[in-house]
Every structure is written in structure tokens, then in C-alpha cells.
Design an enzyme around this catalytic site. Structure first.
Site, PDB file in Angstrom:
ATOM      1  N   GLU A  61      48.347  50.936  42.967  1.00 37.25           N
ATOM      2  CA  GLU A  61      49.048  51.107  41.683  1.00 37.25           C
ATOM      3  C   GLU A  61      47.960  51.319  40.650  1.00 37.25           C
ATOM      4  O   GLU A  61      47.280  50.371  40.255  1.00 37.25           O
ATOM      5  CB  GLU A  61      49.864  49.855  41.355  1.00 37.25           C
ATOM      6  N   LEU A  62      47.801  52.564  40.174  1.00 37.77           N
ATOM      7  CA  LEU A  62      46.585  52.905  39.428  1.00 37.77           C
ATOM      8  C   LEU A  62      46.880  53.305  37.976  1.00 37.77           C
ATOM      9  O   LEU A  62      47.884  52.926  37.416  1.00 37.77           O
ATOM     10  CB  LEU A  62      45.842  54.013  40.184  1.00 37.77           C
ATOM     11  N   LYS A 105      43.324  37.949  44.915  1.00 40.72           N
ATOM     12  CA  LYS A 105      42.195  37.797  44.002  1.00 40.72           C
ATOM     13  C   LYS A 105      42.584  38.337  42.641  1.00 40.72           C
ATOM     14  O   LYS A 105      42.692  39.547  42.450  1.00 40.72           O
ATOM     15  CB  LYS A 105      40.969  38.575  44.505  1.00 40.72           C
ATOM     16  N   CYS A 120      49.746  49.656  32.241  1.00 41.34           N
ATOM     17  CA  CYS A 120      49.633  50.876  33.046  1.00 41.34           C
ATOM     18  C   CYS A 120      50.690  51.902  32.656  1.00 41.34           C
ATOM     19  O   CYS A 120      50.433  53.096  32.680  1.00 41.34           O
ATOM     20  CB  CYS A 120      49.740  50.533  34.515  1.00 41.34           C
TER      21      CYS A 120
HETATM   22  P1  NAD Z   1      39.579  47.557  37.917  1.00 39.80           P
HETATM   23  O1  NAD Z   1      39.832  48.559  38.979  1.00 39.80           O
HETATM   24  O2  NAD Z   1      38.223  47.502  37.337  1.00 39.80           O
HETATM   25  O3  NAD Z   1      39.880  46.058  38.430  1.00 39.80           O
HETATM   26  C1  NAD Z   1      41.109  45.693  38.989  1.00 39.80           C
HETATM   27  C2  NAD Z   1      40.878  44.641  40.076  1.00 39.80           C
HETATM   28  O4  NAD Z   1      40.040  45.198  41.075  1.00 39.80           O
HETATM   29  C3  NAD Z   1      40.159  43.382  39.574  1.00 39.80           C
HETATM   30  O5  NAD Z   1      40.671  42.255  40.249  1.00 39.80           O
HETATM   31  C4  NAD Z   1      38.726  43.620  39.996  1.00 39.80           C
HETATM   32  O6  NAD Z   1      38.001  42.423  40.192  1.00 39.80           O
HETATM   33  C5  NAD Z   1      38.922  44.351  41.308  1.00 39.80           C
HETATM   34  N1  NAD Z   1      37.800  45.195  41.714  1.00 39.80           N
HETATM   35  C6  NAD Z   1      36.894  45.810  40.914  1.00 39.80           C
HETATM   36  N2  NAD Z   1      36.004  46.490  41.690  1.00 39.80           N
HETATM   37  C7  NAD Z   1      36.375  46.301  42.978  1.00 39.80           C
HETATM   38  C8  NAD Z   1      35.876  46.747  44.230  1.00 39.80           C
HETATM   39  N3  NAD Z   1      34.809  47.544  44.309  1.00 39.80           N
HETATM   40  N4  NAD Z   1      36.511  46.359  45.360  1.00 39.80           N
HETATM   41  C9  NAD Z   1      37.610  45.580  45.289  1.00 39.80           C
HETATM   42  N5  NAD Z   1      38.117  45.110  44.145  1.00 39.80           N
HETATM   43  C10 NAD Z   1      37.522  45.479  43.001  1.00 39.80           C
HETATM   44  O7  NAD Z   1      40.690  47.816  36.831  1.00 39.80           O
HETATM   45  P2  NAD Z   1      40.747  47.250  35.361  1.00 39.80           P
HETATM   46  O8  NAD Z   1      39.979  48.160  34.506  1.00 39.80           O
HETATM   47  O9  NAD Z   1      40.423  45.835  35.322  1.00 39.80           O
HETATM   48  O10 NAD Z   1      42.317  47.402  35.074  1.00 39.80           O
HETATM   49  C11 NAD Z   1      42.820  48.405  34.290  1.00 39.80           C
HETATM   50  C12 NAD Z   1      43.299  49.577  35.124  1.00 39.80           C
HETATM   51  O11 NAD Z   1      44.354  49.134  35.958  1.00 39.80           O
HETATM   52  C13 NAD Z   1      43.864  50.680  34.278  1.00 39.80           C
HETATM   53  O12 NAD Z   1      43.436  51.912  34.783  1.00 39.80           O
HETATM   54  C14 NAD Z   1      45.354  50.533  34.458  1.00 39.80           C
HETATM   55  O13 NAD Z   1      46.079  51.710  34.246  1.00 39.80           O
HETATM   56  C15 NAD Z   1      45.451  50.027  35.855  1.00 39.80           C
HETATM   57  N6  NAD Z   1      46.702  49.307  36.085  1.00 39.80           N
HETATM   58  C16 NAD Z   1      47.663  49.911  36.834  1.00 39.80           C
HETATM   59  C17 NAD Z   1      48.892  49.283  37.043  1.00 39.80           C
HETATM   60  C18 NAD Z   1      49.976  49.936  37.875  1.00 39.80           C
HETATM   61  O14 NAD Z   1      50.937  49.268  38.245  1.00 39.80           O
HETATM   62  N7  NAD Z   1      49.887  51.220  38.156  1.00 39.80           N
HETATM   63  C19 NAD Z   1      49.126  48.014  36.491  1.00 39.80           C
HETATM   64  C20 NAD Z   1      48.119  47.429  35.727  1.00 39.80           C
HETATM   65  C21 NAD Z   1      46.900  48.091  35.549  1.00 39.80           C
END
Ligand code: NAD
Length: 541
Positions: free
Chosen positions: A278-279, A205, A312
């Protein structure tokens, strides 16, 4: 900061506002709609509900995206289980060949991929380029190494020679992959590539801001010859589709925010299934006294402002030795102020748009809060609605304190704070502050010293004399976060082993592991104790 017109569209980006095709019948889609329909037809989405997708950089409508339901997720998993059972029996050779075809297709279709990423995410072309590159590197790496990572390994048996033991790896089954919008092609694909290389099926997704780049990836996976149904995609909000995905999956790979990652880990714990997370990060760069300052300033610009800081592993904290602080900061500020911003998809743009109004609001709030509490803006510091709805200037802050939100919270935007330090110990302690531990960089001409400092930083990846790409693009090495930056690792052996169950098969020859040959229990225990002592003496593990 220079502000060119969009060369691609020929339009002045500032004249383009959000246009809803439903209410503006003459609004023209920026993308060919037959192409968009071809991509979205691949979605597992049956409800008939749709949403319109817009370019964040120009506000133009891009296409209509079908929305999946929890029932679509269930159906996708049912199909995937059947396909996964067959795929698990495929040979390493067959999987490698398909991965290499995918690699070639991605490089052949590089421009098409970059165009779509630029439209959907608003990023500059140079940052879109990183995506097909990273996916191709990953496909080639697992094509070349999957046999080595997966084939049965002989292990040391308890009784030398007489206990023969092998470790087998088998696929988990169906892996759920939930990915973010910031690198919409690479984040949607690289983790799944390792999963199918290990013999699993995938249900993924992408984020609702960026489904098209992921769907183009899915099209290329099909064209590369992977079986139909091996990788399926659903589209919609994570809070709606995440729960049914986790309820059906054998393993979950999530990339996104720490808050969502914790919620997902909780749901996986309920089912006792594994997950990798991966956060977020609040990544530091250390510029030591003996650093090449031009190289460090160039690296800091890339580290802080690639993809508008929506990366990230991008840097939001810059620690500079007091002795070279002013000279370095002057170079860094000068390079930052020279950056070219714009909505154009052509090469030569240094930074594009942010993804959304929410992202822009966070960036704006962090900068305003810092300034209100006494920080100084050395470069940037304001939104650029003249370039597009969500543009924000690359921003350098000085005098940031722990009272300010941008000190410890992830901005995930083009904002970096510069801090002086006096000793190496202080620099390491500052780098280790806070809850995150994803990525760091150390600049120094003394490589041995820089490597020593690197190993004392609590981050999953540390780059010496490079911003972030050296670790990120070295697919043989694991990549991921410590502390609140995540669990598990992508890339390398860890990146594929996470998708496997390990089974040990031991065969005993001649001996039985219990009293026999007329030995009493006590005599047997005595013989075994002596044998164990002997093995220790012989240096056996
Ligand atoms: P997010 O957690 O809001 O969303 C990421 C994904 O999770 C999306 O596909 C979203 O639809 C899904 N999602 C949201 N709520 C959910 C739930 N309750 N259950 C399941 N899925 C859910 O993150 P974001 O704000 O869109 O992305 C940015 C964040 O991602 C930043 O904190 C960044 O550091 C992190 N990030 C980390 C890496 C890594 O490799 N460590 C890479 C890219 C982004």
C-alpha cells in the site's frame, strides 16, 4: 489561521522546545512513564538499547523505547510459528468473538487511544478519531464475514455431478506487517486484524516515530482474548529489521513509500512469497461544472489537509472546470484561511503538526521550488515555528507547472495545486497523469455522470461527492492502489484472501478421466470432444 494555546497542557506550545531527558534531567515527560513502560514491555526487544521518543507538536519527551534486534525478530517468528499452528485450528466462532471484543474495547477506550495518537503524531484530535473508528469498523467487518470469506466453497467440476470439487482456504502461517507513522494506530492494526481473522500469526513493526499507539493496539488485542504470542511487535529502523522480517515471513504486508515498497517486493520475489504493498499517491479531485461548490470546497479542505496532508489518500491536485473555477477557488481559499492550527489535543483544532523535520523540509522545499518557478500562493505558504517545531500552514498553489517538484512528486504534506480544465475529457486525462493511482474524488450533482467519470480514472478508489472517507471506511470494498501506488488490496474479500493459500480438492465418482470401459485412446478423445461441445451448447462455464 487561528493559533490557540494548548488547552491540554496549559502551556504555550511555542515555549516548548526539544528537551532530551538525558541532558535535561528536569525535563518532564508528557506521558505517564508507568503507562509507557507497561506498553513497551510488550515489545520483543532484548538488547537493552533504547531511544527517546518526542512529541512532534511540542518537542516534549514522551518515553524511552527499547530497540529490537534481528535476533529478536528471529525469536518472535519461532514463537509465532508455534502459536500459529494452534490458532489455525481455532473455530470461526472463536475468532469472531475475539474480534468483536476488540471492537468493543476500542470504542470504550477511544479517548485514551486518541490522546496517545495526538501525543505521538502531533495530529489534531478530529484526525486521531479516524483511527479507532477505522480499526473498530475493520474488526467488526471481519468478525461478521470471516466465515463467509473462509469456509470451503463448492466449485463446478469438469464432469457435471460426477466431479465434486471444493475450494479450501488455509492460513499462510506468520505474516510480517510493516507500517508507517501517519496513521500509527490504524495502519499498525487493520491489516493484521484480517491476517489473524484468517488464522495466521502476526509479527509487526510500526514506524520508529510512532511505536506507542501500535503497542496500545497490541495491549487491546491481548485484552480481547487472542492467544499470547499470536501477535508480536518489534521496534526499530525498517532498514535493520525489515530484512529479517521478510526472511522469516510467509507473507508480507507493507504500507509506506513507493521506494521502500519496491525494495520489499524485490526481497519477497527472492523468496517467492507474496506481498501486498500500500504505497504513495498524488491524488486528484475533479470539480465538475455542476458540482455543489460549497460541498466540494468543504470536501477539498478535508481531502487536502486532514492530518496535515500526511495521508496516503489525501489530495494534492485539484482540477476545476474553468467556468466555476474562480467562484470555487474563492470558497476553497476562504475555508482554508479559516482553519484553526494548534498543538492542543482538544476538539476544535483543524490541523496539527507535521511528524518530523524531514517532512517539514520536503513541504518547505516543494513550496519554495514552486514559487521560485512562478507559482502563486493563494493561502498559507510558510512554516509556523511559533506553534511547534514542525508546523506548516495549509497551502494552496496556483500556476503550478510540470517544471515544479510538487507537480508530480508526492509532497505528503498540506500543499495542494489548483488547475483549471475546459472539457470532461481533459479533466480525466489530467487526473490520469503521473505514476500514481491510489485515490480520486469527483464532485458533480449529476451522479450518473460522476460515476462514469470515476470509472475512467486509473485509481484503486474513487469517491463521488466525498473526499476520501466513503471508500476508506467502507470495509466491504477493496482498497489499494494501481500503478506505483501498490499491489494487492486491503479490506473486503481481497483483504483477507491475501493471507490464505487456496487448495482445490476434487473427488471423481464413477468415471475415470482417461480411456476405460474398453475405449481406445482415439475413441475416448472422440467421446470427450463430443461431451465438451455439449456442455458449451448447454451454456456451462
Ligand atoms: P517509509 O517507506 O519510509 O516507511 C514505512 C515503513 O517502512 C516504516 O515502518 C519504516 O520503518 C519501514 N521501512 C523503511 N525502510 C525499510 C526497508 N528498507 N525495509 C523494510 N522496512 C522499511 O514510508 P514513510 O515515508 O514513513 O511513509 C509515508 C509514505 O507511506 C507515503 O508515501 C505515503 O503515501 C505512504 N502511505 C501509503 C498508505 C496506503 O495505504 N497506500 C498509507 C499510509 C502511508
Amino acid at each position: 489561521m487561528t493559533t490557540p494555546k494548548s488547552k491540554k497542557t496549559g502551556a504555550d506550545p511555542k515555549s516548548l522546545g526539544p528537551l532530551d531527558p538525558e541532558h535535561h534531567p528536569h525535563a518532564t515527560y508528557a506521558l505517564d512513564q508507568a503507562m509507557v513502560r507497561g506498553l513497551t514491555a510488550r515489545l520483543a526487544a532484548s538488547s537493552g538499547t533504547t531511544t527517546t521518543l518526542y512529541s512532534p507538536a511540542t518537542g516534549q519527551p514522551l518515553g524511552v523505547i527499547p530497540i529490537s534486534t534481528p535476533e529478536d525478530v528471529e525469536a518472535a517468528f519461532t514463537t509465532a510459528r508455534l502459536v500459529a499452528a494452534r490458532w489455525a485450528q481455532s473455530s470461526y466462532k472463536e475468532r469472531s468473538a475475539a474480534l468483536l471484543r476488540l471492537h468493543d474495547l476500542i470504542l470504550q477506550r477511544r479517548d485514551e487511544i486518541m490522546d496517545l495518537i495526538c501525543w505521538e503524531s502531533g495530529k489534531a484530535r478530529i484526525h486521531a478519531f479516524d483511527e479507532p473508528l477505522h480499526v473498530a469498523l475493520t474488526a467488526r467487518y471481519y468478525a461478521r464475514t470471516l466465515k463467509r470469506h473462509l469456509e470451503p466453497k463448492k466449485r463446478a467440476g469438469v464432469v457435471p455431478i460426477l466431479t465434486q470439487i471444493e475450494e479450501h482456504r488455509m492460513p499462510k502461517g506468520v505474516v510480517a506487517i510493516i507500517s508507517p507513522w501517519n496513521y500509527p494506530f490504524t495502519m499498525a492494526l487493520v491489516d493484521g486484524i484480517a491476517a489473524i481473522a484468517a488464522g495466521n500469526a502476526v509479527i509487526s513493526k510500526p514506524d520508529h516515530h510512532t511505536p506507542l499507539s501500535a503497542l496500545l493496539g497490541l495491549q487491546l488485542i491481548e485484552e480481547a482474548g487472542f492467544p499470547t504470542g499470536l501477535w508480536q511487535m518489534v521496534a526499530g529502523q525498517g532498514r535493520v529489521l525489515g530484512t529479517p522480517m521478510i526472511a522469516n515471513a510467509d507473507y508480507v504486508c507493507f504500507t509506506g513509500s513507493t521506494a521502500t515498497g519496491k525494495a520489499i517486493a524485490g526481497q519477497c520475489a527472492e523468496r517467492l512469497i507474496g506481498c501486498s504493498l500500500e504505497l504513495g499517491g498524488k491524488n486528484p479531485i475533479l470539480v465538475l461544472r455542476d458540482a455543489d461548490l460549497d460541498r466540494a470546497a468543504e470536501g477539498a479542505v478535508r481531502a487536502a489537509f486532514s492530518n496535515g496532508g500526511q495521508l496516503c489518500v489525501s489530495t494534492e491536485r485539484l482540477y476545476v472546470d474553468q467556468e466555476i473555477h474562480d467562484e470555487f477557488v474563492a470558497k476553497f481559499v476562504e475555508r482554508t484561511k479559516a482553519m484553526v492550527l494548534g498543538a492542543s489535543h482538544e476538539w476544535g483544532i483543524d490541523m496539527g503538526s507535521l511528524i518530523s523535520a524531514e517532512q517539514l523540509a520536503t513541504v518547505d522545499e516543494h513550496v519554495k521550488d514552486a514559487v521560485k518557478h512562478g507559482a502563486r500562493v493563494l493561502a498559507g505558504g510558510k512554516a509556523r515555528p511559533d506553534l511547534g517545531p514542525y508546523f506548516y500552514e495549509p497551502t494552496i498553489l496556483d500556476g503550478v507547472t510540470s517544471a515544479m517538484a510538487c507537480h508530480g512528486d508526492e509532497t505528503f504534506g498540506p500543499v495542494i495545486s489548483v488547475y483549471p480544465f475546459t472539457t470532461e475529457e481533459e479533466a480525466i486525462a489530467l487526473a490520469n497523469e503521473g505514476e500514481y493511482g491510489l485515490n480520486a474524488a469527483v464532485y458533480s450533482r449529476d451522479i450518473a455522470r460522476a460515476k462514469r467519470v470515476a470509472t475512467r480514472i486509473h485509481c484503486g478508489t474513487v469517491n463521488v461527492n466525498e473526499a476520501f472517507g466513503a471508500t476508506f471506511a467502507s470495509i466491504d470494498a477493496p482498497m489499494g492502489g494501481m500503478r506505483s501506488s501498490g499491489l494487492g488490496r486491503r479490506q473486503g474479500a481481497e483483504g483477507i484472501h491475501r493471507y490464505t493459500e487456496v487448495q482445490s480438492v476434487a473427488t471423481m465418482y464413477l468415471l475415470r478421466l482417461g480411456p476405460h470401459w474398453g475405449l481406445t485412446d482415439e475413441a475416448y478423445a472422440g467421446v470427450m470432444t463430443g461431451a465438451v461441445k455439449l456442455l458449451r451448447y448447454l451454456g456451462r462455464a
